[in-house]
Design a protein around this motif. Structure first.
Motif, short mmCIF file in Angstrom:
data_model
loop_
_atom_site.label_atom_id
_atom_site.label_comp_id
_atom_site.label_asym_id
_atom_site.label_seq_id
_atom_site.Cartn_x
_atom_site.Cartn_y
_atom_site.Cartn_z
N PHE A 200 0.83 -1.20 0.00
CA PHE A 200 0.00 0.00 0.00
C PHE A 200 0.87 1.26 0.00
O PHE A 200 0.68 2.18 -0.81
CB PHE A 200 -0.91 -0.05 1.22
CG PHE A 200 -1.68 1.20 1.50
CD1 PHE A 200 -2.60 1.68 0.59
CD2 PHE A 200 -1.51 1.87 2.70
CE1 PHE A 200 -3.32 2.84 0.85
CE2 PHE A 200 -2.22 3.02 2.97
CZ PHE A 200 -3.12 3.51 2.05
N VAL A 201 1.84 1.30 0.89
CA VAL A 201 2.70 2.48 1.02
C VAL A 201 3.50 2.72 -0.26
O VAL A 201 3.71 3.88 -0.66
CB VAL A 201 3.65 2.30 2.23
CG1 VAL A 201 4.73 3.38 2.24
CG2 VAL A 201 2.86 2.35 3.53
N GLN A 202 3.92 1.66 -0.91
CA GLN A 202 4.74 1.79 -2.11
C GLN A 202 3.90 1.99 -3.37
O GLN A 202 4.43 1.99 -4.48
CB GLN A 202 5.62 0.54 -2.28
CG GLN A 202 6.68 0.41 -1.23
CD GLN A 202 7.58 -0.79 -1.49
OE1 GLN A 202 7.23 -1.71 -2.21
NE2 GLN A 202 8.76 -0.76 -0.92
N VAL A 205 -0.46 -1.26 -5.00
CA VAL A 205 -1.88 -1.55 -5.17
C VAL A 205 -2.64 -0.22 -5.17
O VAL A 205 -2.11 0.80 -4.74
CB VAL A 205 -2.41 -2.48 -4.04
CG1 VAL A 205 -1.76 -3.84 -4.11
CG2 VAL A 205 -2.22 -1.84 -2.66
N ALA A 206 -3.87 -0.25 -5.63
CA ALA A 206 -4.65 0.99 -5.72
C ALA A 206 -5.14 1.47 -4.37
O ALA A 206 -5.35 2.67 -4.17
CB ALA A 206 -5.84 0.79 -6.65
N GLY A 207 -5.34 0.55 -3.42
CA GLY A 207 -5.84 0.95 -2.12
C GLY A 207 -6.11 -0.26 -1.25
O GLY A 207 -5.88 -1.41 -1.64
N ALA A 227 -1.59 10.10 7.73
CA ALA A 227 -0.32 10.82 7.79
C ALA A 227 0.18 11.22 6.41
O ALA A 227 0.81 12.28 6.25
CB ALA A 227 0.72 9.97 8.50
N LYS A 228 -0.10 10.39 5.41
CA LYS A 228 0.37 10.67 4.05
C LYS A 228 -0.65 11.47 3.23
O LYS A 228 -0.39 11.80 2.07
CB LYS A 228 0.71 9.36 3.34
CG LYS A 228 1.92 8.65 3.95
CD LYS A 228 2.22 7.33 3.28
CE LYS A 228 2.84 7.52 1.90
NZ LYS A 228 4.20 8.10 1.96
#
Length: 264
Positions: A200-202, A205-207, A227-228
């Motif tokens: 997810f962070v990288q 994937v879409a979500g 946070a992002k």
């Protein structure tokens, strides 16, 4: 010293106990603590119990003992905490126990603190990769070896989820996202050993979609998304997703409702 500083100071302990779990992995005894038919929730190992008690033994030496404890396992020290505390401290000693029990790599130790409204701290450490995700006062950071993820190309446009039924429970949003070319797929249908949070962070994937998420590990992805500054959709029993509305089911405590966050 405030509670967040205390948690920061305890991070070497969090890493140490996760590494203890890694040492215990080979040949570890496991059994079902419940019999719901959901292996991901039913299974528990000797290491889950040992790691949690090791953590709690250190935590109760600090002011964190005044928090409400949301611990996945029922171990001896859980009753030392304040059931009416202002802050909620959640612990998942081994997130991904089913993967861990069969020798997989994608398991971690997760610690989260919130005040009923805001997630104040989250630490998610993967001992195999010596890699962590941290959210501190709504700021995200990471450190360590990034896991090598070999994934099908099509997951780039896929919203992944562990359990639930997004098509049934969020039909309007589901259809809206499908119309934009996004798909939904269960994690288990992609791989049985997958570090979902890092995917997810990288932006691999879409979500991610979470439904009726357990209190022990269910806020990790949400804290990172907040946070992002990622787009987040959420809802609860009375409209808004509520961190104070904690319910009990056979497999443990959970937050009724859902959140879906896109990784862009």
């Amino acid at each position: 010293m405030n509670l967040i500083e205390t948690l920061e100071n305890l991070e070497p302990i969090f890493i140490k106990v996760a590494q203890l779990a890694l040492k215990m992995q080979k040949g570890v005894d496991h059994h079902n603590k419940t019999n719901t038919g959901n292996e991901l929730a039913d299974i528990v190992t000797e290491a889950d119990l040992t790691v949690q008690e090791f953590l709690l033994k250190e935590i109760i030496k600090t002011d964190l003992v005044n928090c409400r404890l949301l611990a996945e396992e029922d171990t001896a020290l859980t009753d030392k905490f304040n059931s009416e505390g202002k802050y909620y401290l959640s612990i998942d000693p081994i997130d991904g126990t089913a993967t861990y029990a069969v020798g997989g790599k994608s398991f971690s130790t997760i610690i989260t603190l919130h005040d009923g409204k805001n997630i104040l701290y989250m630490f998610d450490y993967f001992p195999v990769f010596n890699y962590f995700h941290r959210v501190l006062n709504n700021k995200y950071s990471t450190s360590g070896k990034i896991p090598d993820l070999s994934l099908p190309h099509e997951v780039k446009n896929t919203i992944i989820y562990w359990s639930g039924n997004p098509e049934k429970n969020i039909p309007k949003l589901y259809n809206e996202l499908k119309s934009k070319g996004l798909n939904f797929k269960k994690v288990i249908d992609i791989s049985e050993d997958l570090d979902v949070t890092t995917m997810f962070v990288q932006n691999r994937v879409a979500g991610i979609y979470h439904e009726n998420m357990n209190v022990y590990d269910g806020l990790a992805d949400l804290s990172i998304a907040q946070a992002k500054g990622f787009k987040i959709y959420s809802g609860g029993l009375n409209g808004a997703f509520d961190l104070t509305n904690i319910q009990k089911r056979e497999t443990g405590l959970y937050y009724p409702g859902y959140y879906l966050t896109l990784s862009t």
